[in-house]
Structures are given as C-alpha cells and as structure tokens.
Design a protein around this motif. Structure first.
Motif, mmCIF file in Angstrom:
data_model
loop_
_atom_site.group_PDB
_atom_site.id
_atom_site.type_symbol
_atom_site.label_atom_id
_atom_site.label_comp_id
_atom_site.label_asym_id
_atom_site.label_seq_id
_atom_site.Cartn_x
_atom_site.Cartn_y
_atom_site.Cartn_z
ATOM 1 N N UNK A 6 0.839 -1.200 0.000
ATOM 2 C CA UNK A 6 0.000 0.000 0.000
ATOM 3 C C UNK A 6 0.871 1.246 0.000
ATOM 4 N N UNK A 7 0.484 2.203 -0.834
ATOM 5 C CA UNK A 7 1.064 3.546 -0.833
ATOM 6 C C UNK A 7 -0.079 4.539 -0.705
ATOM 7 N N UNK A 8 0.059 5.500 0.209
ATOM 8 C CA UNK A 8 -0.955 6.531 0.396
ATOM 9 C C UNK A 8 -0.343 7.895 0.115
ATOM 10 N N UNK A 9 -1.047 8.718 -0.653
ATOM 11 C CA UNK A 9 -0.641 10.087 -0.938
ATOM 12 C C UNK A 9 -1.574 11.003 -0.168
ATOM 13 N N UNK A 10 -1.021 11.728 0.815
ATOM 14 C CA UNK A 10 -1.844 12.417 1.810
ATOM 15 C C UNK A 10 -1.298 13.824 2.055
ATOM 16 N N UNK A 11 -2.101 14.696 2.667
ATOM 17 C CA UNK A 11 -1.588 16.017 3.067
ATOM 18 C C UNK A 11 -0.427 15.871 4.043
ATOM 19 N N UNK A 12 0.510 16.789 4.024
ATOM 20 C CA UNK A 12 1.749 16.619 4.816
ATOM 21 C C UNK A 12 1.541 16.701 6.322
ATOM 22 N N UNK A 13 0.435 17.309 6.771
ATOM 23 C CA UNK A 13 0.224 17.474 8.204
ATOM 24 C C UNK A 13 -0.614 16.355 8.813
ATOM 25 N N UNK A 14 -0.968 15.351 8.025
ATOM 26 C CA UNK A 14 -1.799 14.260 8.518
ATOM 27 C C UNK A 14 -0.975 12.980 8.636
ATOM 28 N N UNK A 15 -1.462 12.077 9.482
ATOM 29 C CA UNK A 15 -0.798 10.789 9.701
ATOM 30 C C UNK A 15 -1.537 9.707 8.923
ATOM 31 N N UNK A 64 5.670 16.451 -5.588
ATOM 32 C CA UNK A 64 5.880 17.742 -6.232
ATOM 33 C C UNK A 64 4.719 18.698 -6.012
ATOM 34 N N UNK A 65 3.544 18.206 -5.657
ATOM 35 C CA UNK A 65 2.385 19.086 -5.444
ATOM 36 C C UNK A 65 2.179 19.423 -3.968
ATOM 37 N N UNK A 66 3.185 19.132 -3.121
ATOM 38 C CA UNK A 66 3.116 19.528 -1.727
ATOM 39 C C UNK A 66 2.494 18.507 -0.800
ATOM 40 N N UNK A 67 2.150 17.363 -1.307
ATOM 41 C CA UNK A 67 1.627 16.303 -0.442
ATOM 42 C C UNK A 67 2.763 15.365 -0.015
ATOM 43 N N UNK A 68 2.392 14.241 0.572
ATOM 44 C CA UNK A 68 3.398 13.291 1.053
ATOM 45 C C UNK A 68 3.014 11.888 0.584
ATOM 46 N N UNK A 69 4.012 11.144 0.134
ATOM 47 C CA UNK A 69 3.805 9.769 -0.316
ATOM 48 C C UNK A 69 4.354 8.829 0.751
ATOM 49 N N UNK A 70 3.451 8.080 1.401
ATOM 50 C CA UNK A 70 3.839 7.108 2.424
ATOM 51 C C UNK A 70 3.704 5.704 1.850
ATOM 52 N N UNK A 71 4.775 4.940 1.941
ATOM 53 C CA UNK A 71 4.769 3.569 1.441
ATOM 54 C C UNK A 71 4.931 2.624 2.617
ATOM 55 N N UNK A 72 4.101 1.574 2.632
ATOM 56 C CA UNK A 72 4.064 0.642 3.751
ATOM 57 C C UNK A 72 4.582 -0.729 3.324
ATOM 58 N N UNK A 73 5.150 -1.443 4.287
ATOM 59 C CA UNK A 73 5.703 -2.776 4.005
ATOM 60 C C UNK A 73 4.604 -3.739 3.584
ATOM 61 N N UNK A 74 5.032 -4.759 2.854
ATOM 62 C CA UNK A 74 4.081 -5.776 2.417
ATOM 63 C C UNK A 74 3.460 -6.491 3.613
ATOM 64 N N UNK A 75 2.228 -6.917 3.432
ATOM 65 C CA UNK A 75 1.542 -7.715 4.445
ATOM 66 C C UNK A 75 1.875 -9.187 4.277
ATOM 67 N N UNK A 76 1.389 -9.998 5.203
ATOM 68 C CA UNK A 76 1.395 -11.435 4.992
ATOM 69 C C UNK A 76 0.367 -11.770 3.918
ATOM 70 N N UNK A 77 0.372 -12.988 3.453
ATOM 71 C CA UNK A 77 -0.664 -13.444 2.539
ATOM 72 C C UNK A 77 -1.977 -13.514 3.318
#
Length: 875
Positions: free
Chosen positions: A175-184, A198-211
């Motif tokens: 999962x990757x979430x693109x969110x406002x920079x002040x949010x968790x 580049x548009x001022x947001x933040x891209x958070x990438x999360x580790x893979x889950x189990x199957x």
C-alpha cells in the motif's frame, strides 16, 4: 413462524452455497490473485478518493475475461498485461452481484500463467461506516476534523478498490498513500518510506503484508498521533488516536501488551505480523475490527481513564483488545474458507478474549461473567426462528446476517464446553496443531474438529456437529432414583413455536454431575448423554445434586421438585457462584417458557437474599426487573418493594461507601445494588444520596468511585426533572472520556417525563453519532412507560432513520421491540415488518418479533398473578 434450516453446508468446491460455480455472488476460480499494489489518494475536504491498483494474478485456464469485485466505484484505464504485452480492457459491471468484468478490447484471450491487472478507480468517502468512509471529530480548538478510514468485513473492500473480495482468495498487499503533509497515515504494514511529492503532499509507502484475505486490509489517514511503541517480544505495539487523547491510552496499552504476550504463549506460534497498531476511530459501526496489524476500535473500547471508568468498562476494553489480537492467528493466519464459517474465527476469538481477560485480572472472574453472555445466546436459541451456528451463506446480505449472538456467544459457549470436557491442555494442543497445519491457508469446521480429535483421541466431530449444524439446545431433566440419578434431554423452546418433533431432537451433551449422597459423601461423575435418557449410578440415594457442575455446559437444567428444593435450600453453601447463576438463570427461563411460575422465581431469589456474588445478583435483579415490567400496577409495586428490600439489605452488608483495597467486583456490585434500590426500587434515601454523588462527580467536588458514580447518574436520571435533564445533555456534549459520553446518553433514557423522553428520541435521531444512535433508539423501546412512544417514533421516521444509519445496525435497532409486551402493539409491529424488510438482518428481525410475542404471552399468563398470594400464583 418457522425458519427451515438446511443440513451442514457443503465445503467450497462442491455443489451448494460454498461452490463458486453454483453461486451467482461468487467469483470464478479461473483467475486468482497473488499480490496487490494499491496507491490511494484521499481528499478529506471533498470526501472523495482516487487510486490505482495493480494485481498480480495466476490464470488457471485460458479465459477471455477477468471477473473481480467492485461496488460504488468509478473505474477506468483498465489494462491486462501478459508475457510483456499490454492490452486495454473493456469494463462492465453487474451491480446486483457487485462484480466487474474486464475483457480485452482486441478480443484476445489470456493464457495459463501470470497476468497483471491494472485499473484506476475513484469513489466517495461515504457516511455509512463501510468500505472507505469518513469519520469526524471536534479537536481541542473546537474545529471539526475529518478522518478517512476503512471497514472491509465482510464484503466491503470492493467499495475501496477493485479486488477479488472473497476470504479464500488470499494475496500479499503493498500500500502507498498520498496524503496532506500534516496528517498521519496508517496501514497494515509498517511505514518504510515517506517522501514529499511535487504538489506539496506526502507519499507514504508501507511494508508488504502477509498473505491474507481482502477483508483484513486497512488504511487510515487523519489528524492522528501515536503513543511510543511498547516492545512485546520483539513486536512494537502502540495506540493511534485523534490528537489530544494521549492521556487515555495507558490502560489500553497495558491490556494490549499483556494480551499479545499471553496469546503468543497460548498458541505456541509467533505473532504473524511485524507490528501492532491499535487505532481508536471516532465513528465505527462494529466494536472493533481485526485488520492485520492495524486493528480499528470504537474509542470507548480502547481509550479510557481508569480513575473514571467502571470495572465493567475496563473489562470490556480488555475483552475487545484480546478478541482482536486473538484473530491475528484465528482468522488472519488461518481463515475460514467461506462466510458460512465466520463462527470459526468469531466464536474462537470470543472464547480467547474471555480466557485472556481471565488471565489478565483473575479477580474479575471472567468465566463467571461469560454466563451472562451465554444467556443472551440461550435467549435467541430457544426460539423457533433460531439458526445453526453455521449455515448456508449465499449473498453479501447473508454474510452480514451472521454477525449475531449465535455466531459469537453460542459458538464460544460450545467451544468452552468442549474445552472443559476434553481438558484445557488437550484442547490447547489441538488448537496449536490446527493453526500449524493450516497457516496462511483456509479451512472449514471439520478441519478444526480433526485437529482436536488428533490431539485428544476423543470423537470431537461426532459430538460437536450437532451443536454447530443444528439450531437450538437441550434442557436436561434430572430425577432421583434409589442409587443415583436419571437424566433425560429434549429441546428447550419458548412458547408455541417449536416443531412437532422437538422432543425427539438429541444432542451429545457433556454432562458434569456433582452430588451429595445420603451417607454424606460428595461424588462427581462425567458422562456424554448421547441418548434421550440415561441413568447415572452414584452408588446410593442423593441428598442434593448439581448437574452442569462448573457451569460451563451449553444446556439448561430442570430438577424435579424435591431435588430443586434441596439444592435451593443449600445453594449458598454447596454451589459455586457460577452454578448458582445457572440455577437462577434456568429458573427464570422456565418462567418465560411457561414451565414455572413467577412465584417460583421470586421464591428462589428470596432464598438467595444473602448472596454476595456480583454475577448472581445481576441475574436476580434482571429477572425481577423483567417481572416488574410485565406486572399489573399492584404486582409492579410488590416487585418494586422486593427489589428495594433485597438491594438495600445487601447494601447494608456490603457497605454503602467504598472501602480502601476492596475487590473490584465488590465495587461493581455496590453500583448494581445502588442502581436497583434507587431505580426500580425507588428508595428515597438512595435517591437522595445519588443526587449528592451526581453533583460531586459532575462538578468540582470530591472524586467519586466510578462504579458508584455511574450508578448515581442512572438513579438521578430515573428521579430527575427538566433541570437534571439539561445538565445531563450538557455533560454528554462536554464529556472528557468516551465512557462518560455514552453513560450520559444512556441515562437520558431513564427520565420518566414523556416530553423529556420525546426530546431524547429527537436527540438520538439527529445529533448522536450514527455508530450509537440505532442502539440507543432500540433501547428506548424498553422504557418502562414510554417504550410504545419510541416504537411510534421509529415507525414514523423509518425511511429517514434507515437511510441515515449504517445498514448493519438496523436489525440491532429493531431489537428493542423485544421490550414490547401488549398484543395490539405486537400485532402492529409484526404487520409493519411484513412490508418493511431489513435485508442484512431478515432472520434477526424474525427472532426479535418472535421474542416479542414470547413476552406478550408471558405478560398474559403471569402479569396479573405477580403479587398475589403464593397459592394463587402457582394455581
């Protein structure tokens, strides 16, 4: 009315509900997912989201299209890539079955092997508390803030992204979430990278889950913060919550850390994930949800101030935290094959929550408390409209209908009965064997029985099939004979709804017997009652006996007159509290079924007036309140006096004021007795004291012990006026803990003035969070005087309420009709629901209606006799 029950559901792959090729709601198995990569971009202000999903899948046989699930989504730019060649795909939808089909635009086919499915999608952050939805809260500055969060069980992942949304189609999720920079942002895997866009947001990438299955996926974003993680055997555990509530996290962290460590030890298998986030969500339709590594909760079931919460409120937090963590193995690591097997995870997690809480605070006597929850299952399972724990599931609506007391509490009760019969060590060994053998896979009920048979050497499957695949339960009748006992079984039913062959229904009943013989010896016996009757040889005549010794069997007991009198006379000396609870519960159930008089129950309760156990007192008081509700005015006053006398006498022994170092359950018992005396008992001294405590607890006075403070709120409301009402509304709106907010809302239901009651109904319908409002409106129908007014309110606003509230909560709201008990009103209610269906809870509504009629018959049979001399009551 009768509900026809099929036999044991077929296993997936055979003909019937479990077979994909026979069920229009199920996906074909020609393409199966291996991995999802999801990029999602929520827009909290617009209440929208967009995203892209790439699915790595395996084509099992040549096909000319791919079918997966999607609902309430706008999908575009679909492509299918195989062997280095990408082709656009035409998208078509079937809204009824919530399926989306992708067909190559060039007419080509997909060969056996790997395929990549890609698609863009968009949707609304809905207000129905399912799929990807919005939740709001007011921050410390008084501003309304929005959270985007998920609830996918059972079949709502398809509302957030296109997917193969069935439990046996497991895959790995990135999962990757693109969110406002002040949010968790939070998801199932740990955060592995975070970078500015580049548009001022933040891209958070999360580790893979189990199957895992799609329903266990989650992603949340908002103005959140997290506690520092606690290390539990190498696994970081923390609580995530809305900003400003960190002071309410310590107890939940303690419960989470203990539960995780205890469960690892019990299962003998390491935690299958890499981190645990316990996430408190302001709006949540369920109690909690076991998303892998990102468990979501109602705030009231995770955040608390132990100095202000009652024992019951703290116990509930431990319960729910333990329940969801238990799922990490039983449900997430090993998953049911299809939704007919929901009980496999929910019943076992319920069993494990009680076991874990019992280990966390042994002094809370959690297994004794479970008798109350088992009683709720008994109440439904005595109806002709009951169902088996496991039964046929075809559609998503069928799956939603499985989340009830039979899946959870009956399922857990029969698991506990089996554990006690096999012995805890052999049972635990079988569970570990089951989990090890089926890790990362899917199972059916028989897989669990096979593992338990292997570990115990007992015929588990033949014993348990009747409890899982057949509705109802037995009552075991007990008679004395010259050298022991005769026990017999038949189905226990309420009223007139039973089938003609109810007496012929047989279960394999693990019966535990303890008896005092005439020679003074106490003996114990264990038998499996697999026939209609059996003789228990005890080597002599019986002075008294308790059948269902230990109190863990899922059956009721009815003693012959002499045996009942003998055990009742000595109950306080010879029975354990859980056994006394069963005696009281079984006697009240016999009154409801028409097999005993109200006078018999009142006599038993009076004999137990010196009782000191919390749970027995709770059952005695609830039974007396039930009789109070159906009695005519003179009889109602008689029962009120009895409640007052019993409660104030017990309070005198326990002490009206808390003592330093006294047991938690004594503090809870004081609250129960105080509420009973000042509420239905209408004791003026208690009411005066309640007002003093209420003022102290809600003002700037001295701190009041939480159990007593909560009881004082209830008593103050029951005797309150408009000024008190306005004060409680203010306290609800300004509550500093989730428990206090709910406590004041529930207290509003206790005011006796009709105009205030009608204001409460409007408040619930328009202002209160939709996670709570349906339950509160349902409870309003149980008001002693104004229940019919609440029914009229719900009836007249049915369309508005059902469109506003989460769909899975409607049948819970309807549950309040069980409190109605006059024939004319019951006829009106039944007629109404003949033309107003509740698709996600049709069977549950039928059960509510039947129980309402049981109460009508109880009132007609016993109502006028309550309060008469004993000889008239029993004639």
């Amino acid at each position: 009315m009768t509900f026809l029950i099929p036999g044991p559901p077929p296993k997936s792959g055979s003909d019937g509900s479990g077979a994909p090729d026979a069920n229009p709601y199920r996906l074909p198995r020609d393409v199966q997912p291996v991995r999802y990569d999801i990029v999602i971009e929520p827009d909290l202000e617009a209440a929208r989201f967009v995203g892209e999903v790439r699915i790595e899948a395996t084509v099992q046989r040549p096909v000319d299209s791919v079918t997966l699930n999607a609902a309430d989504l706008e999908c575009s730019d679909a492509t299918l890539r195989q062997s280095g060649r990408a082709v656009g795909a035409e998208i078509s939808f079937d809204p009824e079955t919530e399926r989306m089909t992708l067909r190559p635009v060039d007419g080509s086919s997909l060969d056996v092997g790997q395929v990549q499915i890609a698609c863009r999608f968009a949707g609304e952050l809905n207000d129905q508390l399912r799929g990807f939805y919005r939740s709001t809260f007011v921050d410390e500055a008084g501003e309304t803030r929005t959270i985007a969060t998920t609830q996918f069980e059972s079949t709502n992942a398809r509302r957030a992204f296109p997917c193969f949304d069935e439990p046996d189609l497991k895959a790995v999720f990135g999962v990757t979430m693109i969110v406002p920079p002040d949010l968790m942002a939070v998801s199932c895997g740990e955060l592995v990278s975070s970078e500015a866009t580049t548009d001022g947001r933040r891209r958070d990438t999360f580790a893979d889950t189990i199957q895992m299955s799609t329903y266990l996926m989650a992603f949340i974003v908002g103005d959140l913060e997290a506690t520092d993680p606690v290390d539990v055997g190498g696994v970081p555990l923390r609580i995530v919550h809305v900003r400003g509530k960190s002071a309410l996290t310590a107890f939940g962290l303690e419960a989470g850390a203990f539960s995780l460590a205890w469960l690892v030890d019990y299962y003998g298998i390491d935690y299958p994930g890499t981190k645990v986030d316990l996430i408190a969500v302001p709006d949540f339709a369920f109690g909690a949800m076991e998303n892998m590594g990102a468990i979501t909760f109602r705030e009231t079931l995770l955040l608390a101030d132990p100095q202000k919460a009652t024992t019951a409120e703290l116990l509930r937090i431990v319960d729910v935290v333990a329940h969801e963590l238990a799922h990490m193995w039983f449900g997430n690591l090993v998953t049911m094959d299809w939704w007919n097997g929901i009980w496999l995870k929910e019943a076992f997690a319920t069993f494990m929550q009680v076991a874990t809480t019992d280990a966390f605070r042994p002094e809370w006597k959690r297994w004794d408390e479970f008798s109350i929850e088992r009683g709720a299952a008994f109440d439904v399972d005595a109806l002709s409209t009951t169902r088996p724990v496991e039964y046929e599931v075809v559609s998503p609506a069928d799956a939603e209908g499985m989340y009830d007391v039979l899946t959870y509490e009956k399922g857990a009760a029969v698991v506990r009965m089996l554990e006690q019969y096999l012995g805890p060590d052999r049972f635990a060994a079988g569970v570990q064997h089951y989990l090890e053998r089926n890790s990362y896979a899917n199972t059916t009920t028989t897989d669990l029985w096979d593992a338990l048979e292997s570990s115990s050497g007992e015929p588990v499957r033949s014993v348990m099939d009747g409890w899982i695949f057949k509705g109802g339960y037995p009552i075991v009748s007990v008679d004395a004979h010259s050298s022991g006992l005769t026990v017999s079984q038949h189905r226990f039913v309420y009223g007139t709804g039973e089938s003609d062959d109810a007496d012929a229904e047989i279960w394999s009943v693990p019966v535990m017997v303890r008896a005092r013989l005439a020679d003074g010896n106490t003996v114990e016996r264990r038998l499996l009652l697999a026939d209609a009757s059996a003789t228990v040889d005890l080597d002599g005549p019986v002075e008294w006996t308790v059948v269902n010794a230990g109190g863990h069997g899922y059956y009721r007991v009815r003693y012959s007159g002499d045996l009942l009198a003998a055990v009742a006379r000595q109950a306080l000396e010879v029975l354990e509290p859980i056994e006394r609870y069963g005696l009281v519960d079984d006697t009240y159930a016999a009154v409801v079924a028409g097999d005993a008089s109200a006078a018999e129950f009142i006599g038993l309760v009076t004999d137990l007036g010196s009782e000191t156990d919390l749970h027995v007192w709770q059952r005695m008081i609830w039974g007396l309140k039930g009789l109070h509700a159906i009695a005519e005015p003179a009889g109602r006053e008689t029962v009120a006096v009895l409640i007052r006398d019993l409660a104030t006498t017990a309070l005198g022994v326990l002490g009206f004021e808390p003592q330093p170092g006294e047991p938690d359950l004594d503090r809870e018992l004081r609250g129960v007795l105080f509420e009973a005396a000042g509420g239905r008992g209408r004791d003026e001294l208690v009411r005066t004291r309640a007002r003093e405590l209420f003022e102290a607890a809600s003002g700037n006075g001295a701190a009041v012990e939480p159990n007593l403070a909560a009881a004082a709120v209830q008593v103050a409301a029951a005797s309150g006026d408009e000024t008190d009402y306005e004060r409680m509304v203010e306290l609800y709106r300004s509550a500093d803990t989730p428990q206090s907010e709910l406590r004041y809302l529930q207290a509003l239901l206790l005011f006796e003035d009709r105009q205030l009651f009608e204001r409460t109904l409007e408040l619930f319908a328009t202002e209160v969070r939709t996670q709570n409002a349906p339950y509160l409106l349902g409870a309003a129908m149980t008001h002693l005087d104004w229940g019919p007014v609440a029914w009229e309110f719900i009836r007249d606003q049915w369309d508005e309420l059902t469109s506003r509230f989460p769909q899975n909560s409607i049948s819970r709201m309807v549950g309040g009709i069980r409190g109605l008990n006059t024939r004319d009103l019951a006829t009106e209610v039944e007629t109404f629901f003949a033309t107003h269906e509740v698709p996600q809870g049709a069977l549950t509504v039928a059960q509510h209606i039947e129980k309402m009629w049981v109460n009508v018959r109880l009132r007609e049979h016993e109502g006028a006799r309550i309060g008469l001399p004993s000889q008239a009551q029993t004639s």
